[in-house]
Motif scaffolding. Structure first.
Motif, PDB file in Angstrom:
ATOM      1  N   SER A  14     -11.587   3.343 -10.372  1.00  0.00           N
ATOM      2  CA  SER A  14     -11.037   2.190  -9.651  1.00  0.00           C
ATOM      3  C   SER A  14      -9.526   2.278  -9.594  1.00  0.00           C
ATOM      4  O   SER A  14      -8.903   1.951  -8.598  1.00  0.00           O
ATOM      5  CB  SER A  14     -11.488   0.892 -10.310  1.00  0.00           C
ATOM      6  N   LEU A  15      -8.899   2.756 -10.677  1.00  0.00           N
ATOM      7  CA  LEU A  15      -7.450   2.889 -10.677  1.00  0.00           C
ATOM      8  C   LEU A  15      -7.010   3.896  -9.627  1.00  0.00           C
ATOM      9  O   LEU A  15      -6.061   3.678  -8.884  1.00  0.00           O
ATOM     10  CB  LEU A  15      -6.967   3.345 -12.059  1.00  0.00           C
ATOM     11  N   ILE A  16      -7.757   4.992  -9.548  1.00  0.00           N
ATOM     12  CA  ILE A  16      -7.413   6.024  -8.574  1.00  0.00           C
ATOM     13  C   ILE A  16      -7.524   5.456  -7.157  1.00  0.00           C
ATOM     14  O   ILE A  16      -6.647   5.616  -6.335  1.00  0.00           O
ATOM     15  CB  ILE A  16      -8.353   7.251  -8.718  1.00  0.00           C
ATOM     16  N   MET A  17      -8.608   4.721  -6.936  1.00  0.00           N
ATOM     17  CA  MET A  17      -8.819   4.181  -5.593  1.00  0.00           C
ATOM     18  C   MET A  17      -7.704   3.232  -5.202  1.00  0.00           C
ATOM     19  O   MET A  17      -7.193   3.272  -4.105  1.00  0.00           O
ATOM     20  CB  MET A  17     -10.157   3.437  -5.527  1.00  0.00           C
ATOM     21  N   VAL A  18      -7.325   2.365  -6.144  1.00  0.00           N
ATOM     22  CA  VAL A  18      -6.305   1.373  -5.820  1.00  0.00           C
ATOM     23  C   VAL A  18      -4.993   2.062  -5.504  1.00  0.00           C
ATOM     24  O   VAL A  18      -4.324   1.752  -4.540  1.00  0.00           O
ATOM     25  CB  VAL A  18      -6.149   0.367  -6.980  1.00  0.00           C
ATOM     26  N   ASN A  23      -1.216   4.390  -0.358  1.00  0.00           N
ATOM     27  CA  ASN A  23      -0.354   5.211   0.495  1.00  0.00           C
ATOM     28  C   ASN A  23      -0.981   5.544   1.843  1.00  0.00           C
ATOM     29  O   ASN A  23      -0.542   5.063   2.868  1.00  0.00           O
ATOM     30  CB  ASN A  23       0.017   6.506  -0.220  1.00  0.00           C
ATOM     31  N   ASN A  24      -2.074   6.302   1.779  1.00  0.00           N
ATOM     32  CA  ASN A  24      -2.594   6.867   3.020  1.00  0.00           C
ATOM     33  C   ASN A  24      -3.203   5.821   3.939  1.00  0.00           C
ATOM     34  O   ASN A  24      -2.888   5.762   5.107  1.00  0.00           O
ATOM     35  CB  ASN A  24      -3.659   7.918   2.695  1.00  0.00           C
ATOM     36  N   GLU A  25      -4.042   4.977   3.345  1.00  0.00           N
ATOM     37  CA  GLU A  25      -4.863   4.103   4.169  1.00  0.00           C
ATOM     38  C   GLU A  25      -4.019   3.122   4.979  1.00  0.00           C
ATOM     39  O   GLU A  25      -4.325   2.823   6.113  1.00  0.00           O
ATOM     40  CB  GLU A  25      -5.857   3.337   3.294  1.00  0.00           C
ATOM     41  N   SER A  26      -2.947   2.632   4.362  1.00  0.00           N
ATOM     42  CA  SER A  26      -2.187   1.611   5.062  1.00  0.00           C
ATOM     43  C   SER A  26      -1.537   2.189   6.315  1.00  0.00           C
ATOM     44  O   SER A  26      -1.433   1.520   7.325  1.00  0.00           O
ATOM     45  CB  SER A  26      -1.139   1.000   4.140  1.00  0.00           C
ATOM     46  N   LYS A  27      -1.149   3.446   6.226  1.00  0.00           N
ATOM     47  CA  LYS A  27      -0.544   4.061   7.406  1.00  0.00           C
ATOM     48  C   LYS A  27      -1.568   4.156   8.536  1.00  0.00           C
ATOM     49  O   LYS A  27      -1.263   3.872   9.680  1.00  0.00           O
ATOM     50  CB  LYS A  27      -0.015   5.452   7.054  1.00  0.00           C
ATOM     51  N   ASP A 463       1.575  -3.357  -0.879  1.00  0.00           N
ATOM     52  CA  ASP A 463       2.589  -3.049   0.130  1.00  0.00           C
ATOM     53  C   ASP A 463       2.292  -3.674   1.491  1.00  0.00           C
ATOM     54  O   ASP A 463       2.868  -3.268   2.478  1.00  0.00           O
ATOM     55  CB  ASP A 463       2.665  -1.528   0.290  1.00  0.00           C
ATOM     56  N   ARG A 464       1.406  -4.649   1.568  1.00  0.00           N
ATOM     57  CA  ARG A 464       1.000  -5.129   2.892  1.00  0.00           C
ATOM     58  C   ARG A 464       2.055  -5.988   3.569  1.00  0.00           C
ATOM     59  O   ARG A 464       2.038  -6.147   4.788  1.00  0.00           O
ATOM     60  CB  ARG A 464      -0.317  -5.914   2.809  1.00  0.00           C
ATOM     61  N   TYR A 465       2.920  -6.602   2.789  1.00  0.00           N
ATOM     62  CA  TYR A 465       3.940  -7.494   3.361  1.00  0.00           C
ATOM     63  C   TYR A 465       5.286  -7.160   2.742  1.00  0.00           C
ATOM     64  O   TYR A 465       5.375  -6.341   1.831  1.00  0.00           O
ATOM     65  CB  TYR A 465       3.597  -8.957   3.073  1.00  0.00           C
ATOM     66  N   LEU A 466       6.324  -7.832   3.216  1.00  0.00           N
ATOM     67  CA  LEU A 466       7.632  -7.706   2.584  1.00  0.00           C
ATOM     68  C   LEU A 466       7.492  -8.060   1.111  1.00  0.00           C
ATOM     69  O   LEU A 466       6.772  -8.990   0.761  1.00  0.00           O
ATOM     70  CB  LEU A 466       8.622  -8.675   3.237  1.00  0.00           C
ATOM     71  N   PRO A 467       8.157  -7.327   0.228  1.00  0.00           N
ATOM     72  CA  PRO A 467       8.021  -7.622  -1.203  1.00  0.00           C
ATOM     73  C   PRO A 467       8.625  -8.977  -1.557  1.00  0.00           C
ATOM     74  O   PRO A 467       9.620  -9.410  -0.966  1.00  0.00           O
ATOM     75  CB  PRO A 467       8.781  -6.477  -1.873  1.00  0.00           C
ATOM     76  N   THR A 468       7.992  -9.653  -2.478  1.00  0.00           N
ATOM     77  CA  THR A 468       8.468 -10.972  -2.924  1.00  0.00           C
ATOM     78  C   THR A 468       8.553 -10.999  -4.445  1.00  0.00           C
ATOM     79  O   THR A 468       8.161 -11.965  -5.083  1.00  0.00           O
ATOM     80  CB  THR A 468       7.519 -12.083  -2.437  1.00  0.00           C
ATOM     81  N   GLY A 469       9.070  -9.924  -5.037  1.00  0.00           N
ATOM     82  CA  GLY A 469       9.150  -9.874  -6.494  1.00  0.00           C
ATOM     83  C   GLY A 469       7.798  -9.513  -7.077  1.00  0.00           C
ATOM     84  O   GLY A 469       6.876  -9.149  -6.350  1.00  0.00           O
ATOM     85  N   PRO A 493      -1.368 -13.363   4.581  1.00  0.00           N
ATOM     86  CA  PRO A 493      -1.348 -13.763   3.176  1.00  0.00           C
ATOM     87  C   PRO A 493      -2.064 -15.088   2.990  1.00  0.00           C
ATOM     88  O   PRO A 493      -2.123 -15.905   3.908  1.00  0.00           O
ATOM     89  CB  PRO A 493       0.137 -13.896   2.852  1.00  0.00           C
ATOM     90  N   THR A 494      -2.630 -15.278   1.814  1.00  0.00           N
ATOM     91  CA  THR A 494      -3.323 -16.519   1.504  1.00  0.00           C
ATOM     92  C   THR A 494      -2.527 -17.259   0.441  1.00  0.00           C
ATOM     93  O   THR A 494      -1.586 -16.705  -0.114  1.00  0.00           O
ATOM     94  CB  THR A 494      -4.714 -16.226   0.949  1.00  0.00           C
ATOM     95  N   HIS A 495      -2.932 -18.488   0.149  1.00  0.00           N
ATOM     96  CA  HIS A 495      -2.241 -19.211  -0.908  1.00  0.00           C
ATOM     97  C   HIS A 495      -3.154 -19.341  -2.120  1.00  0.00           C
ATOM     98  O   HIS A 495      -4.248 -19.862  -2.004  1.00  0.00           O
ATOM     99  CB  HIS A 495      -1.790 -20.585  -0.408  1.00  0.00           C
ATOM    100  N   GLY A 496      -2.700 -18.857  -3.258  1.00  0.00           N
ATOM    101  CA  GLY A 496      -3.548 -18.798  -4.443  1.00  0.00           C
ATOM    102  C   GLY A 496      -4.525 -17.649  -4.280  1.00  0.00           C
ATOM    103  O   GLY A 496      -4.309 -16.734  -3.472  1.00  0.00           O
ATOM    104  N   GLU A 497      -5.609 -17.686  -5.023  1.00  0.00           N
ATOM    105  CA  GLU A 497      -6.600 -16.612  -4.939  1.00  0.00           C
ATOM    106  C   GLU A 497      -7.828 -17.098  -4.182  1.00  0.00           C
ATOM    107  O   GLU A 497      -8.556 -17.955  -4.664  1.00  0.00           O
ATOM    108  CB  GLU A 497      -7.022 -16.154  -6.338  1.00  0.00           C
TER     109      GLU A 497
END
Ligand code: K7E
Ligand code: CUA
Length: 650
Positions: A14-18, A23-27, A463-469, A493-497
C-alpha cells in the motif's frame, strides 16, 4: 505468523502504491483533461447543477452540500458540531441539539448520510447521518437544510454500521462497531470474550420523520462494521458485516485477523418487529437523549429517555443468521434488485457475493455449519452467488448503476473497479487519487440508481491542489459512468473527511426548498413580531432584550441601565420577509458566538458584560448599502449602580 506476514506485505504494497501513484498517475490524468471533459463539468454562471450531493464531514461532524457535476460547495449544514458561522450549537435555541447522556458534546464524527426512501426510491424528504463517537443519528430536513432531530443510541459504542434506511424509511439502523458490556459494567477487559455484546438498534421513523428506538438486538460481541437494507424481494431484511469474530481485545490488527472468514449477519427485521408488536422482548434501563428542533417555536428541546426494548435473537426463530464472508469484511452492499449482498474483505483481493434467494433456500434446508452463540451459521457455498476475482487490493465499498454494473473501491490499490453483476467479470478500472474510501452514485443505494456520475471519496490529497501546509482537505473525484469505460472528469476538495455521500437529482428537492421563515408562523416564545413591541425587561440580574432587525437598523439601538454582573439575553427577530436577506448580530465581548438570523427567524444569544463603559453591537452580514450603519450601543454601569433601565430607537 503467516497471517502477520501477509498483513505486512499488504501494508508495504500500500505504501508503494500511494507513493508511486503520486508521480506518474497524476500526470496521466492531467493529460486527459481535454476541453471535451471540461465541458461536461462546466455549469455556466447563473446555471444550476443537475444533482445535489451530501458529503459527510467525518471528523468535522457536519454535512456539506455540493452541486454535481460542478463540484461547487453550496452549503455546510451543522449537525453534530457547533458552527459559529450561524450560531448552531451556541444559540439558546440550538444548544439542546448537542445534549447527550454524557452532557453537552460540541463535536462529532459523522460517517454515512442516507436519503429517505419511498418504495425503494429516494424521496428527498430527509437525509440521515450517523455519529460514530458518541453514538447518535441525526435527521436533516431537505426543505430547510437544517438538522431537525438527533437521537442518541444507548448501549452502543462506535455507531458505525449506520444510518442506512429501509425502502419505505420504516427504520434507520445503528449497529455498534465496538462490542461492549451490555449494559455497561465494570469488568476486566480480558473477560471480553463471550461477555461483551454487539447491540444492533432499529430506530423507527414516523411519517413526519420523528425517530424512536423500536428495539435493540442483543447480538454476540463482534464488531458490526457496515450495513445495508434489503430491497425488492429482500425488503424486510437487513445485512451487517462483522469483523473481529475472534473477539480479540488487544492488538486487533493481528488478533482480529485470525479467522479466515467473519460473517455477514442477516436480520429479518419484519419478524422481530412482529415479535415485539406481540409483546416480545424485555425492557431494560437505558439513558439517552432525544433532541428535537421544532420549526414552529424555532427551538430545540431535549428529552432524556430511560428505557429500551431489548431482544435476544435466539428468542425469535428464523430471525437472524450468519453468512461466512472472507477476510474481515468492511462494506456490506445490496444491489438494486435486492438479490445480491456484497461483502468486501479488506484483507482480500476478491469480493464475495451472496445470493438472497440461495440464502432463503439454505435456511429452508437447514444447510448450517454449526452456530455462533446459538445463531445458525449458513454453509458458505450454499449462499455464495459468485466471486469477483482479483478486483484489486483492499476492497471497501460498492455502489451500483442502472445497467447492472457495480463499482467497488479499492483502498490499497487506490482504484475504482467496475464489474458486472451476475457474470462477476471485471469490465474497467480507473485509478483514484489517492486511496479511495467510499464511492457514491446518486441513488446508488436504492432500487433506482442514476447511471450518469460516480464520485470517489479519497483519503489522501497529496499533490492534487495547491499546497496548504501539512494539513490538507480530503478530495473527491467525479467520473462519467454513462459509457463503457469510466472517465475522470473533475477533482474537488471536500471539507473534513467524506466517508460516504448521498446524491439525488436536484428536481426531487429544489422545488420544496423553503425561502423564508414566515413571521405569521413564528411561535418562538421570545419573538418580537413588530418594532412597537421591542422592549428590555429586568428580572434580578437577568436582562431580556426583545430586539428586532430590519434593513438597516436594530430596535432598540440604544440601551442603558445594564450593569456589570448582569446576564443579558438578546432575543433577536429578523422582520424581513424577502428571500435571502439575513442579518447578523455580534456583541463585543460575547464569549459564545455571533448569530446569523434569516428572515422571519428569532434567535437568542447571551452576553455577560464584565467591563464598565459604552459598548457597541452590530450586524455581521452586509445586508444593504447602509449595512455599516446597522449598529447600536449598550451602556454598562458598575455593579450596584442605580442607573435605571431605558432603551430607545430615535
Ligand atoms: Cu469505509 Cu466509516 Cu463507511 Cu470511512 S467508512 S471509508
Ligand atoms: Cu443587517 Cu447588515
Amino acid at each position: 505468523m503467516k497471517k502477520l506476514n501477509s498483513i505486512l506485505a499488504v501494508a508495504i504494497f500500500s505504501l508503494i502504491m500511494v507513493s508511486c501513484g503520486n508521480n506518474n498517475e497524476s500526470k496521466r490524468s492531467g493529460g486527459a483533461m481535454s476541453s471535451n471533459v471540461a465541458e461536461k463539468v462546466y455549469v455556466a454562471p447563473g446555471e444550476h447543477d443537475e444533482y445535489y450531493a451530501f458529503l459527510s464531514g467525518g471528523y468535522s461532524g457536519n454535512l456539506t452540500v455540493y452541486g454535481l457535476p460542478s463540484g461547487r460547495m453550496l452549503k455546510e449544514i451543522p449537525v453534530f458540531s457547533q458552527f459559529p458561522t450561524n450560531g448552531y450549537g451556541y444559540s439558546e435555541e440550538t444548544t439542546p441539539m448537542l445534549e447527550t447522556s454524557f452532557g453537552f458534546i460540541p463535536w462529532g464524527d459523522a460517517h454515512h448520510p442516507d436519503i429517505s426512501q419511498t418504495n425503494g426510491e429516494l424521496d428527498g424528504r430527509w437525509v440521515f447521518i450517523n455519529e460514530n463517537n458518541t453514538p447518535r443519528i441525526a435527521r436533516i430536513s431537505l426543505e430547510y437544510f437544517e438538522t431537525e432531530e438527533i437521537i442518541e443510541i444507548p448501549h452502543s459504542a462506535g455507531n458505525h454500521s449506520s444510518s442506512f434506511v429501509t425502502e419505505n424509511t420504516e427504520y434507520v439502523v445503528a449497529g455498534t462497531r465496538f462490542s461492549v458490556p451490555y449494559p455497561q459494567e465494570d469488568i476486566a477487559i480480558d473477560q471480553m470474550k463471550g461477555n461483551f455484546k454487539g447491540p444492533l438498534t432499529f430506530i423507527a421513523v414516523d411519517e413526519n420523520g420523528g425517530m424512536s428506538i423500536d428495539f435493540q438486538l442483543k447480538m454476540p460481541g463482534f464488531n458490526y462494521d457496515l450495513s445495508h437494507p434489503g430491497r425488492g424481494d429482500s425488503h424486510g431484511w437487513f445485512f451487517f458485516t462483522t469483523y473481529n469474530t475472534e473477539e480479540a481485545h488487544t492488538l486487533q490488527e493481528v488478533n482480529a485477523s485470525q479467522n479466515d472468514k467473519d460473517f455477514i449477519a442477516a436480520v429479518n427485521w419484519k419478524k422481530i418487529q412482529e415479535y415485539v408488536r406481540n409483546g416480545g422482548g424485555e425492557e431494560i434501563d437505558a439513558n439517552y437523549a432525544h433532541n428535537v428542533f421544532n420549526h414552529s417555536t424555532q427551538t430545540a428541546t431535549t428529552t432524556m429517555m430511560n428505557k429500551v426494548l431489548t431482544v435476544d435473537p435466539r428468542d425469535v426463530e428464523g430471525a437472524v443468521f450468519f453468512m461466512p464472508t472472507p477476510k474481515s469484511p468492511h462494506g456490506c452492499d445490496v444491489d438494486p434488485s435486492g438479490e445480491y449482498i456484497i461483502g468486501n474483505g479488506k484483507l482480500s483481493t476478491d469480493l464475495t457475493i451472496h445470493s438472497f434467494s440461495k440464502m432463503l433456500k439454505a435456511i429452508e434446508n437447514k444447510d448450517f455449519d454449526g452456530d455462533a452463540y446459538g445463531i445458525p451459521v449458513l454453509n458458505f457455498d450454499a449462499t455464495l452467488a459468485g466471486v469477483v476475482k482479483d478486483g484489486g487490493l483492499g476492497p471497501l465499498h460498492t455502489e451500483f448503476d442502472d445497467k447492472g454494473n457495480a463499482y467497488t473501491t479499492f483502498f490499497i490499490s487506490s482504484e475504482v473497479v467496475k464489474w458486472k453483476l451476475g457474470t462477476w467479470e471485471v469490465l474497467d478500472r480507473q485509478p483514484s487519487f489517492y486511496s479511495v474510501g467510499h464511492n457514491m452514485i446518486p441513488g446508488g443505494n436504492s432500487r433506482k440508481p442514476d447511471g450518469k456520475y460516480m464520485v470517489s471519496l479519497n483519503k489522501i490529497t497529496k499533490d492534487r491542489y495547491l499546497p496548504t501546509g501539512p494539513e490538507l482537505e480530503h478530495s473527491a473525484q467525479l467520473y462519467d459512468i454513462s459509457g463503457e469505460k469510466m472517465e475522470l472528469l473533475l477533482d474537488f476538495p471536500t471539507h473534513g473527511e467524506p466517508h460516504y455521500a448521498a446524491g439525488i437529482h436536484a428536481d426531487k428537492i429544489k422545488a420544496n426548498s423553503k425561502k423564508i421563515y414566515r413571521l405569521d408562523e413564528n411561535k418562538h416564545e421570545h419573538a418580537t413580531l413588530n418594532e412597537s413591541e421591542t422592549r428590555v425587561e429586568r428580572n434580578g440580574n437577568e436582562v431580556h432584550v426583545y430586539m428586532t432587525m430590519v434593513r438597516s437598523h436594530f430596535a432598540p439601538d440604544n440601551i442603558e441601565g445594564i450593569k456589570v454582573g448582569d446576564k443579558v439575553y438578546f432575543h433577536v427577530t429578523n422582520l424581513e420577509q424577502d428571500f435571502d436577506v439575513p442579518h447578523g448580530f455580534a456583541m463585543i465581548g460575547a464569549n459564545n458566538s455571533e448569530l446569523l438570523i434569516m428572515p422571519g427567524q428569532t434567535k437568542t444569544t447571551t452576553w455577560e458584560p464584565t467591563k464598565v463603559g459604552v459598548w457597541p453591537f452590530y450586524c455581521t452580514d452586509f445586508c444593504s448599502a447602509l449595512h455599516q450603519e446597522m449598529q447600536g450601543y449598550i451602556r454598562v454601569s458598575p455593579k450596584g449602580s442605580s442607573q435605571e433601565l431605558k432603551w430607545s430607537l430615535d
